[in-house]
Scaffold this active site. Structure first.
Site, PDB file in Angstrom:
ATOM      1  N   SER A 190       0.948  -1.054  -0.060  1.00  0.00           N
ATOM      2  CA  SER A 190       0.099   0.010  -0.118  1.00  0.00           C
ATOM      3  C   SER A 190       0.999   1.294   0.118  1.00  0.00           C
ATOM      4  O   SER A 190       1.992   1.126   0.189  1.00  0.00           O
ATOM      5  CB  SER A 190      -0.978  -0.110   1.244  1.00  0.00           C
ATOM      6  OG  SER A 190      -0.220   0.009   2.556  1.00  0.00           O
ATOM      7  N   GLN A 191       0.264   2.235  -0.192  1.00  0.00           N
ATOM      8  CA  GLN A 191       1.048   3.716  -0.318  1.00  0.00           C
ATOM      9  C   GLN A 191       1.376   4.099   1.006  1.00  0.00           C
ATOM     10  O   GLN A 191       2.646   4.444   1.199  1.00  0.00           O
ATOM     11  CB  GLN A 191       0.084   4.762  -0.946  1.00  0.00           C
ATOM     12  CG  GLN A 191       0.930   6.215  -1.322  1.00  0.00           C
ATOM     13  CD  GLN A 191       2.017   5.842  -2.049  1.00  0.00           C
ATOM     14  OE1 GLN A 191       1.872   5.397  -3.044  1.00  0.00           O
ATOM     15  NE2 GLN A 191       3.253   6.680  -1.890  1.00  0.00           N
ATOM     16  N   SER A 192       0.652   3.833   2.061  1.00  0.00           N
ATOM     17  CA  SER A 192       0.861   4.411   3.425  1.00  0.00           C
ATOM     18  C   SER A 192       2.056   3.542   3.722  1.00  0.00           C
ATOM     19  O   SER A 192       2.920   4.024   4.553  1.00  0.00           O
ATOM     20  CB  SER A 192      -0.224   4.073   4.360  1.00  0.00           C
ATOM     21  OG  SER A 192      -0.764   2.522   4.474  1.00  0.00           O
ATOM     22  N   ASP A 195       5.072   4.936   2.326  1.00  0.00           N
ATOM     23  CA  ASP A 195       5.457   6.061   2.894  1.00  0.00           C
ATOM     24  C   ASP A 195       6.180   5.997   4.442  1.00  0.00           C
ATOM     25  O   ASP A 195       6.853   6.827   4.763  1.00  0.00           O
ATOM     26  CB  ASP A 195       4.233   6.952   3.410  1.00  0.00           C
ATOM     27  CG  ASP A 195       3.702   7.508   1.984  1.00  0.00           C
ATOM     28  OD1 ASP A 195       4.393   7.268   0.826  1.00  0.00           O
ATOM     29  OD2 ASP A 195       2.317   7.833   1.819  1.00  0.00           O
ATOM     30  N   ARG A 209      -3.223   7.264  -4.901  1.00  0.00           N
ATOM     31  CA  ARG A 209      -3.445   5.954  -3.865  1.00  0.00           C
ATOM     32  C   ARG A 209      -3.601   6.501  -2.529  1.00  0.00           C
ATOM     33  O   ARG A 209      -4.201   5.732  -1.930  1.00  0.00           O
ATOM     34  CB  ARG A 209      -2.009   5.291  -3.828  1.00  0.00           C
ATOM     35  CG  ARG A 209      -1.671   4.636  -5.441  1.00  0.00           C
ATOM     36  CD  ARG A 209      -0.481   3.824  -5.144  1.00  0.00           C
ATOM     37  NE  ARG A 209       0.623   4.260  -5.285  1.00  0.00           N
ATOM     38  CZ  ARG A 209       1.330   4.766  -6.282  1.00  0.00           C
ATOM     39  NH1 ARG A 209       0.986   4.505  -7.332  1.00  0.00           N
ATOM     40  NH2 ARG A 209       2.537   5.473  -6.132  1.00  0.00           N
TER      41      ARG A 209
END
Length: 597
Positions: A190-192, A195, A209
């Protein structure tokens, strides 16, 4: 309850099957063919097996209660019905208290719970909820797994006299699926998560996203709020989600599901992408019993193979009293050693400051610093060498050598004339840089150093201005040092440069410049005489041409005027006509010039 074949088992039929089952759970029984010996039946075999497993896993006695907690836990509860039939049911459909129970009557309790589950779940029947979320895909459903109490099992007859189709035990009451863009294609994650592991991406895709993750979370929580009444009546709630995605369902303000809810379960088998068809498959997997047909000998072989595969417990060494770890004590220095260390650090600091002044060309600051104490840099004064702990680029160098390397002419002149720095010190071992690296852009310096292994401050001069400083000082103070010597005690300066020599050199330069100017003037005069006089050609009189009538006949080739002669021609033809006209004009001028001579 359904069998793996898909046939429905009624309550009466299930009661008959349950009565024929022996209370054997999570494995098989080892019994003898002699029915008179009651200690060899399936239940006794199960008890013996559990005790053996407990003994191996816990390393204690068979009667130890603490060992009972270490029985291997499998997701399926197996029931054995002689002679060679086994039925398996997933444990997650049972209450949590029964799943964690490890008593000898575990099998009996599972059977009682199965009978209770077959009675139905009240007026609306038993309801389960299933939710899946992964990679931006979500699928959720609320299903009824048993008919309400009192509902007829047989459908009766239709109006036409035909038997009605029996109602299915399972029925999907509500379902919902949707998808959001939350993961990068062919890269996963996932993008989280990306990050958190790296710096926050600022691309357009990353922003989409992040928006997709927020929208997915809001959509799921909104759906849970809409289904709150149905979820309250559900007996089991199955959730398939990662650790981060599980927070979507729990741990937020106004959550419909609480974190410690006893109804929450996870799927005890692998699942695929969250879709409606996958939810139906998982529901069938949970509600259908597994069957196998193994003989007592095959079950016994499985038990022995399983026991042999278990790792043997390692002997636990007796705990030894932990000894406090002592930190290594730093060696204590005597007052004399401390004073010496402090003096060494102060000396290195002074050398660093002096080198910085020289590199920046701050002559006044250098004079003031050296004027405070004659031995500020060491007993040798300005001829002292930098300590070994200083920067590698200047380690072991004198002030004169460092100033010469930096090309500071004023500081070199002051060190030689006012500070009386010694230019004859052998600096060969004072510089760490190789000869090729130090003078790769100065051929003359390279030739000087290549001539011998001894190097003085003059050998480090890279510019002509610094070398002339040494030569002038050698001419003015010839009695101070052996300037021209190349052996021991010599400064290796090739020649002196006195004021008379400089004046004579300037005079020669002036004479040379004057001679060059005169030669240039003579050359220009001779060239001017050879050039011929330019005679301007007489201007031709303008000829008057009679105007031709427009209506009358015209000459072939058009009118005679230059402006009208190119009318109607293409640009290429116009350029060709213009070139021919210029060529004829040039020939006319050449003829005129030749006649003038």
């Amino acid at each position: 309850m359904r069998m793996s074949s898909g046939d429905t088992v009624s309550e009466t039929q299930f009661a008959q099957l349950a009565d024929g089952l022996e209370d054997s759970l999570s494995g098989s029984a080892s019994s003898s063919e002699d029915t008179d010996q009651s200690d060899d039946d399936a239940v006794s075999a199960l008890v013996r097996k559990a005790k053996r497993l407990n003994t191996i896993r816990a390393g204690g006695d068979e009667d130890d209660d603490t060992a009972n907690r270490n029985v291997p836990n499998t997701p399926v509860a197996w029931f054995h019905a002689p002679p060679a039939t086994q039925l398996g049911v997933y444990k997650v459909i049972f209450p949590s208290s029964l799943i964690s129970y490890r008593g000898e009557d575990t099998g009996q309790r599972y059977l009682e719970e199965l009978r209770h589950m077959q009675k139905g779940g009240g007026e609306e029947g038993r309801k389960w909820a299933l939710f899946m979320v992964a990679s931006g895909h979500f699928a959720g459903a609320i299903v009824r797994v048993s008919r309400p109490e009192g509902e007829e099992e047989d459908g009766g007859l239709t109006k036409k006299g035909k038997p009605k189709k029996p109602k299915l035990d399972t029925e999907v009451l509500k379902h919902k699926t949707f998808h959001r863009y939350t993961t990068r294609r062919k890269q996963g994650g996932s993008q989280s998560a990306n990050d958190n592991s790296k710096s926050k991406a600022v691309s357009a895709g990353a922003m989409l996203r992040r928006y997709g993750e927020q929208a997915l979370r809001d959509d799921i929580r909104s759906l849970l709020t809409d289904w709150a009444d149905e979820l309250y009546d559900c007996e089991r709630i199955f959730i398939r989600a990662s650790v981060s995605n599980r927070r979507i369902f729990l741990d937020y303000e106004g959550a419909v599901l609480e974190k410690g809810d006893d109804r929450l379960r996870t799927f005890p088998f692998p699942t695929r992408r969250p879709t409606q068809s996958e939810l139906v498959r998982c529901l069938q997997e949970l509600t259908r019993a597994k069957t196998s047909h193994l003989t007592e000998d095959a079950l016994r072989e499985q038990d022995e193979a399983y026991l042999a595969s278990l790792p043997k417990p390692k002997p636990v060494p007796a705990p030894t009293p932990a000894q406090p770890q002592r930190k290594p004590e730093k060696p204590k220095l005597s007052p004399e050693e401390l004073a010496q260390l402090e003096a060494q650090r102060e000396l290195e600091d002074r050398w660093s400051r002096v080198f910085e002044m020289i590199a920046k060309g701050r002559l006044d600051a250098l004079k003031s610093f050296l004027a405070r104490g004659g031995d500020a840099l060491g007993p040798s004064g300005v001829n002292a060498q930098a300590p070994e702990d200083i920067d590698d680029a200047s380690k072991g160098e004198t002030l004169l050598v460092y100033a010469v390397r930096k090309g500071q002419e004023d500081i070199v002149r002051w060190l030689l004339e006012d500070a009386r720095a010694d230019p004859t010190i052998d600096a060969y071992r004072s510089v760490n840089a190789p000869v090729a690296d130090s003078f790769e852009d100065d051929d003359e310096a390279s030739r000087r150093i290549a001539g011998g292994s001894r190097r003085t401050a003059y050998d480090f001069a890279r510019t002509k201005g610094v070398r002339n400083v040494f030569r002038r000082c050698a001419a003015e103070h010839a009695d101070w040092w052996d300037w021209l010597g190349t052996g021991e005690g010599g400064a290796r300066v090739p020649s002196v440069l006195s004021k008379e020599m400089e004046e004579e050199r300037e005079e020669k330069k002036k004479v040379r410049r004057k001679g060059l100017k005169e030669k240039i003037k003579e050359r220009e005069a001779v060239q001017k005489e050879k050039e011929p006089a330019v005679i301007e050609p007489p201007k031709p009189e303008a000829r008057k041409t009679p105007k031709e009538s427009v209506d009358g006949p015209r000459k072939l080739g058009g009118p005679s005027s230059a402006g009208e002669s190119v009318m109607g021609l293409t640009p290429e033809m116009r350029a060709k006509v213009e070139r021919e006209r210029r060529a004829r004009a040039a020939e006319a001028r050449m003829k005129t010039l030749g006649g003038g001579r």
